[in-house]
Design an enzyme around this catalytic site. Structure first.
Site, PDB file in Angstrom:
ATOM      1  N   ARG A   1     -21.181  12.907   3.627  1.00 34.53           N
ATOM      2  CA  ARG A   1     -20.390  11.732   4.029  1.00 34.53           C
ATOM      3  C   ARG A   1     -18.937  11.850   3.572  1.00 34.53           C
ATOM      4  O   ARG A   1     -18.026  11.428   4.283  1.00 34.53           O
ATOM      5  CB  ARG A   1     -21.010  10.462   3.457  1.00 34.53           C
ATOM      6  CG  ARG A   1     -22.343  10.123   4.106  1.00 34.53           C
ATOM      7  CD  ARG A   1     -22.977   8.952   3.399  1.00 34.53           C
ATOM      8  NE  ARG A   1     -24.133   8.452   4.101  1.00 34.53           N
ATOM      9  CZ  ARG A   1     -24.889   7.451   3.647  1.00 34.53           C
ATOM     10  NH1 ARG A   1     -24.588   6.875   2.481  1.00 34.53           N
ATOM     11  NH2 ARG A   1     -25.915   7.041   4.337  1.00 34.53           N
TER      12      ARG A   1
ATOM     13  N   SER B   1     -17.513  13.976   6.282  1.00 32.49           N
ATOM     14  CA  SER B   1     -17.351  13.399   7.633  1.00 32.49           C
ATOM     15  C   SER B   1     -16.380  12.213   7.619  1.00 32.49           C
ATOM     16  O   SER B   1     -15.653  12.004   8.592  1.00 32.49           O
ATOM     17  CB  SER B   1     -18.705  13.006   8.244  1.00 32.49           C
ATOM     18  OG  SER B   1     -19.319  12.007   7.465  1.00 32.49           O
ATOM     19  N   ASN B   2     -16.326  11.497   6.510  1.00 30.53           N
ATOM     20  CA  ASN B   2     -15.381  10.369   6.439  1.00 30.53           C
ATOM     21  C   ASN B   2     -13.923  10.853   6.465  1.00 30.53           C
ATOM     22  O   ASN B   2     -13.013  10.065   6.702  1.00 30.53           O
ATOM     23  CB  ASN B   2     -15.604   9.540   5.167  1.00 30.53           C
ATOM     24  CG  ASN B   2     -16.922   8.786   5.190  1.00 30.53           C
ATOM     25  OD1 ASN B   2     -17.548   8.642   6.237  1.00 30.53           O
ATOM     26  ND2 ASN B   2     -17.352   8.307   4.038  1.00 30.53           N
TER      27      ASN B   2
ATOM     28  N   LYS C   1     -15.586   5.159   0.339  1.00 29.06           N
ATOM     29  CA  LYS C   1     -16.248   5.701  -0.861  1.00 29.06           C
ATOM     30  C   LYS C   1     -17.597   6.290  -0.462  1.00 29.06           C
ATOM     31  O   LYS C   1     -18.327   5.722   0.353  1.00 29.06           O
ATOM     32  CB  LYS C   1     -16.457   4.572  -1.869  1.00 29.06           C
ATOM     33  CG  LYS C   1     -17.378   4.906  -3.041  1.00 29.06           C
ATOM     34  CD  LYS C   1     -18.805   4.420  -2.808  1.00 29.06           C
ATOM     35  CE  LYS C   1     -19.770   4.914  -3.859  1.00 29.06           C
ATOM     36  NZ  LYS C   1     -21.188   4.607  -3.520  1.00 29.06           N
ATOM     37  N   SER C   2     -17.935   7.416  -1.030  1.00 28.88           N
ATOM     38  CA  SER C   2     -19.305   7.912  -0.910  1.00 28.88           C
ATOM     39  C   SER C   2     -19.599   8.835  -2.078  1.00 28.88           C
ATOM     40  O   SER C   2     -18.702   9.469  -2.631  1.00 28.88           O
ATOM     41  CB  SER C   2     -19.526   8.678   0.400  1.00 28.88           C
ATOM     42  OG  SER C   2     -20.869   9.135   0.441  1.00 28.88           O
TER      43      SER C   2
ATOM     44  N   ILE D   1      -9.950   3.762   2.691  1.00 30.55           N
ATOM     45  CA  ILE D   1     -10.326   4.411   1.432  1.00 30.55           C
ATOM     46  C   ILE D   1     -11.851   4.419   1.295  1.00 30.55           C
ATOM     47  O   ILE D   1     -12.409   3.804   0.377  1.00 30.55           O
ATOM     48  CB  ILE D   1      -9.657   3.716   0.217  1.00 30.55           C
ATOM     49  CG1 ILE D   1      -9.657   2.170   0.381  1.00 30.55           C
ATOM     50  CG2 ILE D   1      -8.248   4.215  -0.008  1.00 30.55           C
ATOM     51  CD1 ILE D   1      -9.151   1.426  -0.866  1.00 30.55           C
TER      52      ILE D   1
ATOM     53  N   TYR E   1     -12.688  -0.285 -12.658  1.00 26.47           N
ATOM     54  CA  TYR E   1     -13.752   0.636 -12.223  1.00 26.47           C
ATOM     55  C   TYR E   1     -14.270   1.499 -13.381  1.00 26.47           C
ATOM     56  O   TYR E   1     -15.313   2.134 -13.277  1.00 26.47           O
ATOM     57  CB  TYR E   1     -13.275   1.551 -11.091  1.00 26.47           C
ATOM     58  CG  TYR E   1     -12.809   0.853  -9.830  1.00 26.47           C
ATOM     59  CD1 TYR E   1     -13.007  -0.508  -9.640  1.00 26.47           C
ATOM     60  CD2 TYR E   1     -12.162   1.547  -8.820  1.00 26.47           C
ATOM     61  CE1 TYR E   1     -12.562  -1.142  -8.495  1.00 26.47           C
ATOM     62  CE2 TYR E   1     -11.724   0.921  -7.664  1.00 26.47           C
ATOM     63  CZ  TYR E   1     -11.920  -0.435  -7.516  1.00 26.47           C
ATOM     64  OH  TYR E   1     -11.474  -1.060  -6.381  1.00 26.47           O
TER      65      TYR E   1
HETATM   66  N1  LIG Z   1      -8.998  -4.082  -4.155  1.00 23.29           N
HETATM   67  C1  LIG Z   1     -10.231  -4.533  -4.212  1.00 23.29           C
HETATM   68  O1  LIG Z   1     -10.509  -5.686  -4.600  1.00 23.29           O
HETATM   69  C2  LIG Z   1     -11.353  -3.642  -3.759  1.00 23.29           C
HETATM   70  C3  LIG Z   1     -12.632  -4.165  -3.560  1.00 23.29           C
HETATM   71  C4  LIG Z   1     -13.626  -3.315  -3.105  1.00 23.29           C
HETATM   72  C5  LIG Z   1     -13.343  -1.968  -2.878  1.00 23.29           C
HETATM   73  N2  LIG Z   1     -12.091  -1.477  -3.112  1.00 23.29           N
HETATM   74  C6  LIG Z   1     -11.775  -0.024  -2.913  1.00 23.29           C
HETATM   75  O2  LIG Z   1     -12.155   0.326  -1.598  1.00 23.29           O
HETATM   76  C7  LIG Z   1     -13.071   1.408  -1.650  1.00 23.29           C
HETATM   77  C8  LIG Z   1     -14.008   1.346  -0.463  1.00 23.29           C
HETATM   78  O3  LIG Z   1     -14.744   0.142  -0.465  1.00 23.29           O
HETATM   79  P1  LIG Z   1     -16.283   0.065  -0.875  1.00 23.29           P
HETATM   80  O4  LIG Z   1     -16.627   1.132  -1.847  1.00 23.29           O
HETATM   81  O5  LIG Z   1     -16.525  -1.348  -1.254  1.00 23.29           O
HETATM   82  O6  LIG Z   1     -17.035   0.279   0.507  1.00 23.29           O
HETATM   83  P2  LIG Z   1     -17.037   1.343   1.697  1.00 23.29           P
HETATM   84  O7  LIG Z   1     -16.251   2.551   1.380  1.00 23.29           O
HETATM   85  O8  LIG Z   1     -16.759   0.592   2.921  1.00 23.29           O
HETATM   86  O9  LIG Z   1     -18.576   1.688   1.772  1.00 23.29           O
HETATM   87  C9  LIG Z   1     -19.220   2.388   0.765  1.00 23.29           C
HETATM   88  C10 LIG Z   1     -20.707   2.331   1.095  1.00 23.29           C
HETATM   89  O10 LIG Z   1     -20.940   2.955   2.355  1.00 23.29           O
HETATM   90  C11 LIG Z   1     -21.793   4.083   2.184  1.00 23.29           C
HETATM   91  N3  LIG Z   1     -21.246   5.138   3.046  1.00 23.29           N
HETATM   92  C12 LIG Z   1     -20.146   5.914   2.809  1.00 23.29           C
HETATM   93  N4  LIG Z   1     -19.937   6.763   3.823  1.00 23.29           N
HETATM   94  C13 LIG Z   1     -20.911   6.531   4.725  1.00 23.29           C
HETATM   95  C14 LIG Z   1     -21.213   7.106   5.986  1.00 23.29           C
HETATM   96  N5  LIG Z   1     -20.478   8.088   6.490  1.00 23.29           N
HETATM   97  N6  LIG Z   1     -22.295   6.624   6.667  1.00 23.29           N
HETATM   98  C15 LIG Z   1     -23.036   5.620   6.140  1.00 23.29           C
HETATM   99  N7  LIG Z   1     -22.782   5.033   4.959  1.00 23.29           N
HETATM  100  C16 LIG Z   1     -21.738   5.485   4.246  1.00 23.29           C
HETATM  101  C17 LIG Z   1     -21.735   4.425   0.713  1.00 23.29           C
HETATM  102  O11 LIG Z   1     -22.954   4.954   0.287  1.00 23.29           O
HETATM  103  P3  LIG Z   1     -23.072   6.363  -0.504  1.00 23.29           P
HETATM  104  O12 LIG Z   1     -22.110   6.342  -1.654  1.00 23.29           O
HETATM  105  O13 LIG Z   1     -24.499   6.361  -0.890  1.00 23.29           O
HETATM  106  O14 LIG Z   1     -22.730   7.414   0.520  1.00 23.29           O
HETATM  107  C18 LIG Z   1     -21.506   3.061   0.075  1.00 23.29           C
HETATM  108  O15 LIG Z   1     -22.739   2.369  -0.064  1.00 23.29           O
HETATM  109  C19 LIG Z   1     -13.738   1.217  -3.015  1.00 23.29           C
HETATM  110  O16 LIG Z   1     -14.462   2.352  -3.419  1.00 23.29           O
HETATM  111  C20 LIG Z   1     -12.544   0.888  -3.866  1.00 23.29           C
HETATM  112  O17 LIG Z   1     -11.815   2.054  -4.174  1.00 23.29           O
HETATM  113  C21 LIG Z   1     -11.092  -2.297  -3.533  1.00 23.29           C
END
Ligand SMILES: NC(=O)c1ccc[n+]([C@@H]2O[C@H](COP(=O)([O-])OP(=O)(O)OC[C@H]3O[C@@H](n4cnc5c(N)ncnc54)[C@H](OP(=O)(O)O)[C@@H]3O)[C@@H](O)[C@H]2O)c1
Length: 262
Positions: free
Chosen positions: A236, A239-240, A230-231, A228, A54
């Site tokens: 957000r 609220s998350n 991300k925002s 976990i 990252y």
């Molecule tokens: N081990 C692995 O291979 C792997 C792969 C992927 C991810 N991860 C980990 O998992 C974490 C989470 O996964 P992710 O980042 O892929 O996706 P996620 O947390 O499911 O979704 C993030 C997306 O959702 C939006 N979002 C966040 N809160 C929201 C809400 N309350 N309402 C509407 N939309 C919202 C964010 O936009 P904004 O930022 O614009 O709010 C962003 O575009 C990653 O950050 C990373 O740490 C690990």
């Protein structure tokens, strides 16, 4: 079920407790990574998920130091890129240097390196944990067969498997397979992987006067899956993390389970 899941911690063994709600940092870089992680800590998150890949460990580490929160109260996860197999020690030392800490709480093999589960990498993980550079070790993007291979060759199981999980990906057989092996499922891309505009989700959210994303995250917790989200937006990030004020009842859980593709 009581409504305190957001404060819930998972027992990873060896006295290591992982908060079930963490803050994801993938795609957060530079100042955005710093500001978001700072705000997450201010909001109350005590679990931050990063990775060598990252390229934000420096900012995450600085956010923790500047937050004033005691390092011992923050659970830090980072991950070995599969391409760094064979350079485990150097990789975690670089992570620790960038994070500004002498240990992380959980170190994961980010993806199975090459073909198979890589018992040789796992052996290194065990040694590095025993040397105190990480308190717990686990894997990510493994299937149960890969976990079995690691256990067979080392006698030690990963504490966690971090895998994509969302409502459409719900598969009780996969959950059961991890439970049988004593491996905690940590879901990633839970929000991205779910259609937050799905009528079933928005109706349940309206009934509880919460956001659809909160319903999705709460659904995970009630299935004992760590989350976990991300925002980069403060509202957000808040609220998350606000997942303790409501409980999904059995009918709502079943309705959401029914959205699974399996
Ligand atoms: N081990 C692995 O291979 C792997 C792969 C992927 C991810 N991860 C980990 O998992 C974490 C989470 O996964 P992710 O980042 O892929 O996706 P996620 O947390 O499911 O979704 C993030 C997306 O959702 C939006 N979002 C966040 N809160 C929201 C809400 N309350 N309402 C509407 N939309 C919202 C964010 O936009 P904004 O930022 O614009 O709010 C962003 O575009 C990653 O950050 C990373 O740490 C690990």
């Amino acid at each position: 079920m009581n409504d305190d899941r957001v404060e819930a911690v998972a027992d990873l063994g060896g006295g290591v407790a992982m908060p079930m709600v963490g803050f994801g940092t993938w795609r957060l870089r530079g100042n955005s990574a710093y500001e978001s992680a700072r705000y997450a800590l201010e909001t109350g998150y005590r679990h931050l998920d990063t990775a060598t890949m990252y390229r934000n460990e420096t900012e995450v580490g600085r956010a923790i130091r500047d937050s004033g929160v005691d390092r011992r109260e923050v659970f830090i996860t980072t991950k070995l890129p599969p391409g760094n197999a064979g350079r485990e020690r150097a990789t975690i030392e670089a992570s620790l240097r960038d994070l500004g800490t002498d240990h992380v709480d959980l170190w994961l093999i980010h993806w199975p390196p090459g073909r198979g589960a890589s018992p040789r990498v796992w052996e290194q993980f065990i040694q590095i944990r025993d040397a105190g550079l990480t308190r717990a070790i686990g894997v990510s993007n493994y299937d149960p067969a890969g976990i079995d291979e690691l256990v067979r060759t080392s006698g030690q199981r990963p504490a966690v498997n971090q895998i994509p999980w969302s409502i459409p990906q719900y598969d009780p057989r996969v959950l059961a397979a991890h439970r049988e092996r004593g491996v905690l499922v940590e879901g990633y891309s839970s929000l991205k992987g779910t259609n937050l505009r799905d009528r079933n989700i928005t109706e349940i959210a309206a009934a509880h006067q919460v956001e659809p994303a909160q319903v999705v995250l709460r659904w995970h917790l009630q299935h004992d899956i760590a989350v976990i989200p991300k925002s980069s937006h403060r509202d957000r990030i808040e609220s998350n993390f606000a997942l303790s004020g409501f409980t999904l009842d059995d009918a709502e859980m079943t309705r959401l389970d029914g959205l699974a593709r399996h």
